[in-house]
Design a protein around this motif. Structure first.
Motif, PDB file in Angstrom:
ATOM      1  N   VAL A 158      33.805   1.617  21.233  1.00 41.00           N
ATOM      2  CA  VAL A 158      35.148   1.443  21.785  1.00 41.00           C
ATOM      3  C   VAL A 158      35.976   2.640  21.333  1.00 41.00           C
ATOM      4  CG1 VAL A 158      37.198  -0.018  21.882  1.00 41.00           C
ATOM      5  CG2 VAL A 158      34.927  -1.068  21.661  1.00 41.00           C
ATOM      6  N   ASN A 159      36.170   3.600  22.223  1.00 43.70           N
ATOM      7  CA  ASN A 159      36.961   4.787  21.865  1.00 43.70           C
ATOM      8  C   ASN A 159      37.439   5.478  23.138  1.00 43.70           C
ATOM      9  OD1 ASN A 159      34.772   6.517  22.792  1.00 43.70           O
ATOM     10  ND2 ASN A 159      33.743   6.087  20.856  1.00 43.70           N
ATOM     11  N   GLY A 160      38.259   6.498  22.945  1.00 46.88           N
ATOM     12  CA  GLY A 160      38.846   7.194  24.082  1.00 46.88           C
ATOM     13  C   GLY A 160      37.829   7.930  24.932  1.00 46.88           C
ATOM     14  N   THR A 181      27.074   7.410   7.407  1.00 49.41           N
ATOM     15  CA  THR A 181      28.483   7.168   7.075  1.00 49.41           C
ATOM     16  C   THR A 181      29.248   6.469   8.203  1.00 49.41           C
ATOM     17  OG1 THR A 181      29.574   9.207   7.839  1.00 49.41           O
ATOM     18  CG2 THR A 181      28.458   9.300   5.696  1.00 49.41           C
ATOM     19  N   TYR A 182      28.634   6.293   9.392  1.00 50.53           N
ATOM     20  CA  TYR A 182      29.330   5.637  10.505  1.00 50.53           C
ATOM     21  C   TYR A 182      28.304   4.851  11.313  1.00 50.53           C
ATOM     22  CZ  TYR A 182      33.372   5.223  13.673  1.00 50.53           C
ATOM     23  OH  TYR A 182      34.431   4.755  14.408  1.00 50.53           O
ATOM     24  N   PRO A 183      27.770   3.758  10.752  1.00 44.37           N
ATOM     25  CA  PRO A 183      26.646   3.050  11.384  1.00 44.37           C
ATOM     26  C   PRO A 183      26.963   2.441  12.740  1.00 44.37           C
ATOM     27  CG  PRO A 183      27.512   1.800   9.521  1.00 44.37           C
ATOM     28  CD  PRO A 183      28.160   3.150   9.475  1.00 44.37           C
ATOM     29  N   PHE A 206      55.745  -1.793  13.898  1.00 44.85           N
ATOM     30  CA  PHE A 206      55.161  -0.453  13.967  1.00 44.85           C
ATOM     31  C   PHE A 206      53.652  -0.643  14.110  1.00 44.85           C
ATOM     32  CE2 PHE A 206      59.161   0.116  11.797  1.00 44.85           C
ATOM     33  CZ  PHE A 206      59.665   1.307  12.315  1.00 44.85           C
ATOM     34  N   MET A 207      53.089  -0.153  15.197  1.00 47.75           N
ATOM     35  CA  MET A 207      51.687  -0.436  15.510  1.00 47.75           C
ATOM     36  C   MET A 207      50.896   0.852  15.715  1.00 47.75           C
ATOM     37  SD  MET A 207      50.172  -2.569  18.800  1.00 47.75           S
ATOM     38  CE  MET A 207      50.897  -4.112  18.228  1.00 47.75           C
ATOM     39  N   THR A 208      49.625   0.817  15.322  1.00 47.73           N
ATOM     40  CA  THR A 208      48.686   1.862  15.705  1.00 47.73           C
ATOM     41  C   THR A 208      47.446   1.190  16.249  1.00 47.73           C
ATOM     42  OG1 THR A 208      47.674   3.962  15.019  1.00 47.73           O
ATOM     43  CG2 THR A 208      47.473   2.105  13.485  1.00 47.73           C
ATOM     44  N   VAL A 209      46.760   1.873  17.164  1.00 46.92           N
ATOM     45  CA  VAL A 209      45.565   1.333  17.825  1.00 46.92           C
ATOM     46  C   VAL A 209      44.483   2.399  17.803  1.00 46.92           C
ATOM     47  CG1 VAL A 209      44.592   0.426  19.983  1.00 46.92           C
ATOM     48  CG2 VAL A 209      46.972  -0.118  19.358  1.00 46.92           C
ATOM     49  N   GLY A 210      43.271   1.995  17.448  1.00 44.05           N
ATOM     50  CA  GLY A 210      42.162   2.948  17.486  1.00 44.05           C
ATOM     51  C   GLY A 210      41.117   2.654  16.441  1.00 44.05           C
ATOM     52  N   ARG A 211      40.178   3.591  16.281  1.00 39.97           N
ATOM     53  CA  ARG A 211      39.131   3.442  15.284  1.00 39.97           C
ATOM     54  C   ARG A 211      39.732   3.485  13.888  1.00 39.97           C
ATOM     55  NH1 ARG A 211      36.941   7.481  18.133  1.00 39.97           N
ATOM     56  NH2 ARG A 211      36.950   8.914  16.386  1.00 39.97           N
ATOM     57  N   VAL A 212      39.292   2.577  13.044  1.00 37.55           N
ATOM     58  CA  VAL A 212      39.741   2.567  11.650  1.00 37.55           C
ATOM     59  C   VAL A 212      38.737   3.411  10.868  1.00 37.55           C
ATOM     60  CG1 VAL A 212      40.408   1.131   9.700  1.00 37.55           C
ATOM     61  CG2 VAL A 212      40.703   0.272  12.028  1.00 37.55           C
ATOM     62  N   ALA A 213      38.987   4.705  10.878  1.00 38.56           N
ATOM     63  CA  ALA A 213      38.049   5.668  10.299  1.00 38.56           C
ATOM     64  C   ALA A 213      38.828   6.771   9.606  1.00 38.56           C
ATOM     65  CB  ALA A 213      37.146   6.243  11.389  1.00 38.56           C
ATOM     66  N   GLY A 249      42.171  -2.526  15.930  1.00 35.23           N
ATOM     67  CA  GLY A 249      40.941  -1.741  15.995  1.00 35.23           C
ATOM     68  C   GLY A 249      40.031  -2.061  14.838  1.00 35.23           C
ATOM     69  N   ASP A 250      38.881  -1.420  14.823  1.00 35.30           N
ATOM     70  CA  ASP A 250      37.893  -1.650  13.777  1.00 35.30           C
ATOM     71  C   ASP A 250      37.192  -0.331  13.484  1.00 35.30           C
ATOM     72  OD1 ASP A 250      36.442  -2.998  11.892  1.00 35.30           O
ATOM     73  OD2 ASP A 250      35.609  -4.483  13.275  1.00 35.30           O
ATOM     74  N   GLY A 251      36.444  -0.306  12.396  1.00 32.42           N
ATOM     75  CA  GLY A 251      35.722   0.896  12.034  1.00 32.42           C
ATOM     76  C   GLY A 251      35.286   0.869  10.587  1.00 32.42           C
ATOM     77  N   PRO A 252      34.616   1.924  10.138  1.00 29.15           N
ATOM     78  CA  PRO A 252      34.007   1.922   8.805  1.00 29.15           C
ATOM     79  C   PRO A 252      34.999   1.864   7.661  1.00 29.15           C
ATOM     80  CG  PRO A 252      33.838   4.094   9.833  1.00 29.15           C
ATOM     81  CD  PRO A 252      34.310   3.157  10.892  1.00 29.15           C
ATOM     82  N   ALA A 253      36.273   2.223   7.888  1.00 29.55           N
ATOM     83  CA  ALA A 253      37.260   2.218   6.802  1.00 29.55           C
ATOM     84  C   ALA A 253      38.083   0.937   6.757  1.00 29.55           C
ATOM     85  CB  ALA A 253      38.195   3.426   6.937  1.00 29.55           C
TER      86      ALA A 253
END
Length: 364
Positions: free
Chosen positions: A15-17, A51-53, A185-192, A213-217
């Motif tokens: 799920v990314n741009g 590092t990014y499975p 205050f919102m941000t959307v995207g990979r949590v990396a 969003g979600d991600g390795p971090a």
């Protein structure tokens, strides 16, 4: 009907741009009458990226990729990513003297350097090697084109992005969205790591902070910032509704090449706060009142509270996927033409201006 094969390492379930841009462009190309075939990681065995499975690296060979391309019999080949599939497709195209175009979707050198101890100079040497053999390397913004040209990357051309303004649109806001006090205050995207989220999460802001969003971090940041709401990934209508609940969209990244989420927020009538870097500076012009850019992100966030939701929406409405896709296909066609001219230069020693419309040296 022209036939186009797109080779990409970035595809569902990512799920990314990059995935969203390719998917939407495919839909628009088909509406234009272009027959699109895809080569994606789906039919290949893969291994998790170190590092990014969540990102899988396909195990492919040039021969298999070549057979897949030949079976599709395309008029044009576009290589969207610098991953294993992109590398194999590039190798096959060069070996078989097939023209191709590429896209510089992400800051590949910075993303790798953030995870592995590899010098940026080496990584940019790889980027030059990868992209300079194509007939066109597409970039999303003028500022990125200037930056990459200074690093020795050739054949650069613009491919902008669009936004679905029917899906992402202003909606009536809840009094306490997500059960939280405003402003949101919102941000959307990979949590990396490359998204620079602590620059946002460390700010002393009124109201509430939300990360979609979600991600390795995510696990680390969720433990580190217990007062921040991490919603996980949202799709479709849930995502559109989440955007529309925000008062300010915060874009803390300094490494994105465009920022599709910026357009999604603007289309939702949400002003944007960001650093004045590639992406935000190209999308949000000075004086637009659609957001605020500042080297101090806190100043940008507070200023964006005073920006105009209506102006944000009007700015988003200037971005059309139809126009962006026509730009993309024009670049694909031009890449093949550039490869033809390059071959003629090698054969006759003529410069591009000396080659006539029939492919002969104009001096003959």
């Amino acid at each position: 009907m022209p036939k186009l094969t797109i080779v990409t390492d970035a595809w569902h379930p990512q799920v990314n741009g990059v995935v969203r841009s390719i998917e939407t462009t495919n839909r628009e190309l088909k509406a234009m009458g272009v027959e699109v075939s895809m080569i994606t990681p789906e039919p290949f065995r893969s291994i998790p990226m170190p590092t990014y499975p969540e990102i899988r690296l396909s195990l492919a060979t040039p021969g298999r990729i070549g057979r897949m391309i030949e079976a599709q019999r395309p008029d044009y080949v576009h290589i969207a990513t610098e991953g294993p599939l992109g590398l194999m497709a590039r190798h096959w195209c060069i070996r078989n003297k097939r023209p191709f175009s590429t896209t510089y979707h992400t800051r590949f050198p910075e993303y790798v350097a953030a995870r592995l101890p590899v010098p940026l100079a080496w990584l940019y040497a790889f980027v030059r090697w990868f992209h300079n053999r194509g007939g066109a390397c597409m970039v999303a913004t003028e500022s990125l084109r200037r930056e990459l040209a200074a690093r020795g990357i050739n054949n650069l051309c613009l491919w902008s992005r669009g936004i679905d303004t029917a899906h992402f649109r202003p909606r009536e806001k809840s009094e306490k969205p997500f059960g939280l006090p405003r402003p949101i205050f919102m941000t959307v995207g990979r949590v990396a790591v490359e998204k620079n989220l602590p620059a946002f999460l460390d700010l002393d802001l009124p109201g509430s902070k939300v990360v979609v969003g979600d991600g390795p971090a995510r696990e680390e940041l969720q433990a580190r910032y217990p007062d921040v709401l991490f919603t996980g990934v949202k799709h479709g209508e849930d995502l559109a509704r989440a955007y529309a609940e925000a008062d300010v969209f915060v874009f803390p990244s300094k490494t994105d090449t465009f920022g599709n989420t910026i357009l999604e927020a603007l289309a939702s009538g949400v002003p944007v706060a960001a650093y004045p870097v590639t992406g935000p500076v190209d999308i949000i012009p000075a004086g637009s009142n659609a957001g605020a850019l500042d080297h101090d992100l806190q100043i940008a966030c507070i200023a964006a509270l005073q920006a105009s939701p209506a102006s944000a929406r009007r700015l988003a409405e200037t971005y059309s996927w139809e126009a962006a896709t026509q730009q993309f296909f024009d670049n694909v066609v031009e890449a093949k033409e550039q490869r033809r001219k390059r071959g003629l230069r090698q054969r006759f020693g003529a410069r591009p201006a000396e080659i006539d419309a029939h492919g002969r040296p104009a001096t003959e």
